[in-house]
Design an enzyme around this catalytic site. Structure first.
Site, PDB file in Angstrom:
ATOM      1  N   PRO A 194       1.772   7.844  -1.154  1.00 44.11           N
ATOM      2  CA  PRO A 194       2.419   8.462  -2.331  1.00 44.11           C
ATOM      3  C   PRO A 194       3.862   8.019  -2.553  1.00 44.11           C
ATOM      4  CG  PRO A 194       2.471   9.998  -0.497  1.00 44.11           C
ATOM      5  CD  PRO A 194       1.732   8.780  -0.004  1.00 44.11           C
ATOM      6  N   ASP A 237       2.085  -1.149   5.028  1.00 45.07           N
ATOM      7  CA  ASP A 237       1.806   0.121   5.704  1.00 45.07           C
ATOM      8  C   ASP A 237       0.312   0.345   5.455  1.00 45.07           C
ATOM      9  OD1 ASP A 237       2.426   2.538   7.045  1.00 45.07           O
ATOM     10  OD2 ASP A 237       2.585   3.600   5.137  1.00 45.07           O
ATOM     11  N   CYS A 247       0.896  -1.164   0.000  1.00 44.92           N
ATOM     12  CA  CYS A 247       0.000   0.000   0.000  1.00 44.92           C
ATOM     13  C   CYS A 247       0.930   1.207   0.000  1.00 44.92           C
ATOM     14  CB  CYS A 247      -0.880  -0.008   1.240  1.00 44.92           C
ATOM     15  SG  CYS A 247      -1.899  -1.487   1.367  1.00 44.92           S
ATOM     16  N   ASP A 258      -5.280  -3.850  -6.395  1.00 44.78           N
ATOM     17  CA  ASP A 258      -5.876  -4.088  -5.082  1.00 44.78           C
ATOM     18  C   ASP A 258      -5.041  -5.162  -4.369  1.00 44.78           C
ATOM     19  OD1 ASP A 258      -7.343  -4.973  -2.934  1.00 44.78           O
ATOM     20  OD2 ASP A 258      -9.264  -4.916  -3.977  1.00 44.78           O
ATOM     21  N   ASP A 269      -0.575   0.256  -5.205  1.00 49.27           N
ATOM     22  CA  ASP A 269      -1.640   0.979  -4.505  1.00 49.27           C
ATOM     23  C   ASP A 269      -2.919   0.789  -5.293  1.00 49.27           C
ATOM     24  OD1 ASP A 269      -1.519   3.183  -2.062  1.00 49.27           O
ATOM     25  OD2 ASP A 269      -3.271   3.445  -3.380  1.00 49.27           O
ATOM     26  N   GLY A 279       6.384   7.555   0.012  1.00 50.80           N
ATOM     27  CA  GLY A 279       7.390   7.983   0.995  1.00 50.80           C
ATOM     28  C   GLY A 279       8.276   6.822   1.425  1.00 50.80           C
ATOM     29  N   LYS A 280       7.642   5.718   1.780  1.00 51.86           N
ATOM     30  CA  LYS A 280       8.434   4.576   2.268  1.00 51.86           C
ATOM     31  C   LYS A 280       9.037   3.812   1.099  1.00 51.86           C
ATOM     32  CE  LYS A 280       5.627   4.475   6.396  1.00 51.86           C
ATOM     33  NZ  LYS A 280       4.499   5.292   5.884  1.00 51.86           N
ATOM     34  N   CYS A 284      -0.764   4.386  11.112  1.00 48.83           N
ATOM     35  CA  CYS A 284      -0.627   5.681  11.796  1.00 48.83           C
ATOM     36  C   CYS A 284      -1.866   5.919  12.650  1.00 48.83           C
ATOM     37  CB  CYS A 284      -0.385   6.814  10.804  1.00 48.83           C
ATOM     38  SG  CYS A 284      -1.718   7.037   9.627  1.00 48.83           S
TER      39      CYS A 284
HETATM   40  C1  SAM Z   1      -1.014   4.649   4.914  1.00 50.24           C
HETATM   41  S1  SAM Z   1      -1.221   4.921   3.225  1.00 50.24           S
HETATM   42  C2  SAM Z   1       0.315   4.428   2.561  1.00 50.24           C
HETATM   43  C3  SAM Z   1       1.424   5.453   2.711  1.00 50.24           C
HETATM   44  C4  SAM Z   1       2.685   5.011   2.000  1.00 50.24           C
HETATM   45  N1  SAM Z   1       3.155   3.724   2.479  1.00 50.24           N
HETATM   46  C5  SAM Z   1       3.810   6.025   2.127  1.00 50.24           C
HETATM   47  O1  SAM Z   1       4.676   5.860   2.977  1.00 50.24           O
HETATM   48  O2  SAM Z   1       3.842   6.994   1.351  1.00 50.24           O
HETATM   49  C6  SAM Z   1      -2.268   3.596   2.800  1.00 50.24           C
HETATM   50  C7  SAM Z   1      -2.492   3.440   1.295  1.00 50.24           C
HETATM   51  O3  SAM Z   1      -3.226   2.229   1.096  1.00 50.24           O
HETATM   52  C8  SAM Z   1      -3.932   2.356  -0.102  1.00 50.24           C
HETATM   53  N2  SAM Z   1      -4.926   1.247  -0.155  1.00 50.24           N
HETATM   54  C9  SAM Z   1      -6.134   1.171   0.461  1.00 50.24           C
HETATM   55  N3  SAM Z   1      -6.697  -0.019   0.197  1.00 50.24           N
HETATM   56  C10 SAM Z   1      -5.820  -0.711  -0.575  1.00 50.24           C
HETATM   57  C11 SAM Z   1      -5.825  -2.003  -1.170  1.00 50.24           C
HETATM   58  N4  SAM Z   1      -6.867  -2.838  -1.030  1.00 50.24           N
HETATM   59  N5  SAM Z   1      -4.766  -2.376  -1.925  1.00 50.24           N
HETATM   60  C12 SAM Z   1      -3.702  -1.542  -2.092  1.00 50.24           C
HETATM   61  N6  SAM Z   1      -3.652  -0.302  -1.554  1.00 50.24           N
HETATM   62  C13 SAM Z   1      -4.692   0.096  -0.808  1.00 50.24           C
HETATM   63  C14 SAM Z   1      -4.486   3.760  -0.034  1.00 50.24           C
HETATM   64  O4  SAM Z   1      -4.797   4.238  -1.331  1.00 50.24           O
HETATM   65  C15 SAM Z   1      -3.310   4.521   0.625  1.00 50.24           C
HETATM   66  O5  SAM Z   1      -2.539   5.157  -0.353  1.00 50.24           O
END
Ligand code: SAM
Length: 380
Positions: free
Chosen positions: A157, A234, A154, A205, A178, A159-160, A284
């Site tokens: 944008p 994450d 996931c 997904d 994502d 960052g990790k 978070c």
């Molecule tokens: C906490 S954020 C991730 C931040 C990211 N790891 C970073 O450090 O920049 C969670 C992300 O999960 C994505 N997300 C939600 N459901 C998902 C799914 N079923 N499969 C993949 N990504 C998903 C969201 O679009 C969101 O961008």
């Protein structure tokens, strides 16, 4: 010291949270009064910004020393000569900490990644990434090695994902997935900006990322079982640890909707991980249901998983209430803003403080965050 009211929740969410933070295990360990005062302190912290702005240096392109110098000059320019120190972190060699000065809003207000700021004259955009301290800790804990195949399930944008690629010296493969197409564009933009070529971003997904039959994985997800050396989950979460937040708008139904989604993603992650591989789970948020309860569930459901110590471990241990043993709680890392007294920092208090004390404050006065690290000992 309080300049903002405590964070406000919808009534049912407030009731839910107040039960979480007054659970029996916690009350038995801390006593009612201390549990109550920690909870009230947490509510105050959530409406205030963290004490420090954290930027991660893109060490793939520049040294920390060099970027520190450029950043110092930039801050001097923005604050017309006012001396604001920049600190390095003894345990996180790739971040710089800038204290947020004063309650009146005077300070460094960077609500977008620094590289979007035109005042950086197109020099720093590729050198810095605005990222809160616990998020930087996560990638160090996953500890990716050059040449490995890593999955960031996931990732937007990015960052990790960009941090993981940097730690791998851009050698190997970081699959950044994502679910949302627009956000995947952002991952690609960030990878390009930071000049990291080993990131491959896909809109997919994560709950469907496990392939049921043999296929050519060069096309991207879904992937065959046991395809990755390390996986970062994450997870999408209720986000209650974000600061500052004066009004939290999600309903209880929304808040409680994350646990099942996280479990689906986690199950796919366990399947995609090679035996001997490492899985890091992070959120978070501050609830038990998305954090310690998920760990208890994971250990019950997947006997192949073993909880691992974390390095660096600069946050607190896990919170009581999910039936985990003290030894297990110690292996978890929970960044709990209520672990420190809320205090504003003015130029005088900054000058009077020792650097070690300020670093210790930065470790605690950050967003609410949770990290668990697992190793997959064998195939299930
Ligand atoms: C906490 S954020 C991730 C931040 C990211 N790891 C970073 O450090 O920049 C969670 C992300 O999960 C994505 N997300 C939600 N459901 C998902 C799914 N079923 N499969 C993949 N990504 C998903 C969201 O679009 C969101 O961008």
């Amino acid at each position: 010291m309080s300049f903002f009211p405590k964070i406000s929740f919808q009534g049912e969410v407030e009731k839910y949270l107040s039960k979480v933070f007054r659970n029996n295990e916690l009350i038995t360990a801390l006593g009612t009064q201390e549990a109550e005062s920690k909870y009230q302190s947490l509510l105050s912290h959530l409406s205030h910004p963290p004490g420090f702005t954290t930027v991660r240096v893109n060490t793939h392109l520049a040294s920390v020393e060099h970027v520190k110098k450029l950043l110092f000059e930039e801050i001097q320019k923005q604050f017309k000569g006012l001396y604001v120190p920049i600190f390095e972190h003894p345990k996180l060699q790739d971040i710089l900490l800038i204290p947020v000065i004063g309650p009146s809003g005077m300070g460094i207000r960077m609500t977008e990644p620094v590289y979007l700021s035109p005042s950086f004259d197109n020099v720093l955009p590729s050198h810095l990434f605005l990222q809160n301290l616990p998020s930087v800790v996560v990638s160090h804990i996953l500890n990716p090695q050059p040449g490995e195949r890593i999955l960031d399930m996931c990732a937007a944008p990015g960052g990790k994902a960009t941090h993981l690629a940097t730690l791998m010296h851009d050698q190997g493969e970081v699959i950044a997935m994502d679910k949302t197409a627009n956000k995947v564009k952002k991952i690609k933009q960030n990878a390009e900006l930071l000049q990291l070529n080993c990131i491959k971003a896909f809109c997919y997904d994560g709950t469907k990322a496990l392939a049921v039959e043999k296929r050519d994985e060069q096309e991207g997800p879904p992937f065959l079982p046991e395809s990755f050396h390390r996986i970062l989950l994450d997870a999408p979460c209720s986000g209650m640890g974000q600061r500052p937040n004066m009004v939290y708008s999600l309903s209880l139904k929304e808040v409680t909707s994350y646990q099942p989604l996280q479990r689906k993603l986690f199950t796919v992650a366990v399947n995609l991980l090679k035996p001997g591989g490492v899985l890091v789970y992070s959120t978070c948020t501050i609830t038990l249901s998305e954090n310690e309860e998920q760990v208890a569930w994971a250990l019950r459901t997947f006997p192949c998983l073993q909880l691992q110590p974390q390095e660096p471990h600069i946050g607190g241990e896990g919170m009581r209430g999910a039936g985990l043993s003290l030894a297990q709680l110690k292996l978890l890392q929970r960044f709990d803003p209520s672990a420190v007294t809320l205090q504003g920092m003015d130029i005088n208090s900054l000058q009077d403080s020792k650097e070690d004390d300020l670093i210790s404050l930065a470790n605690k006065d950050c967003i609410g965050f949770f990290i668990a690290k697992f190793m997959k000992l064998n195939s299930k």
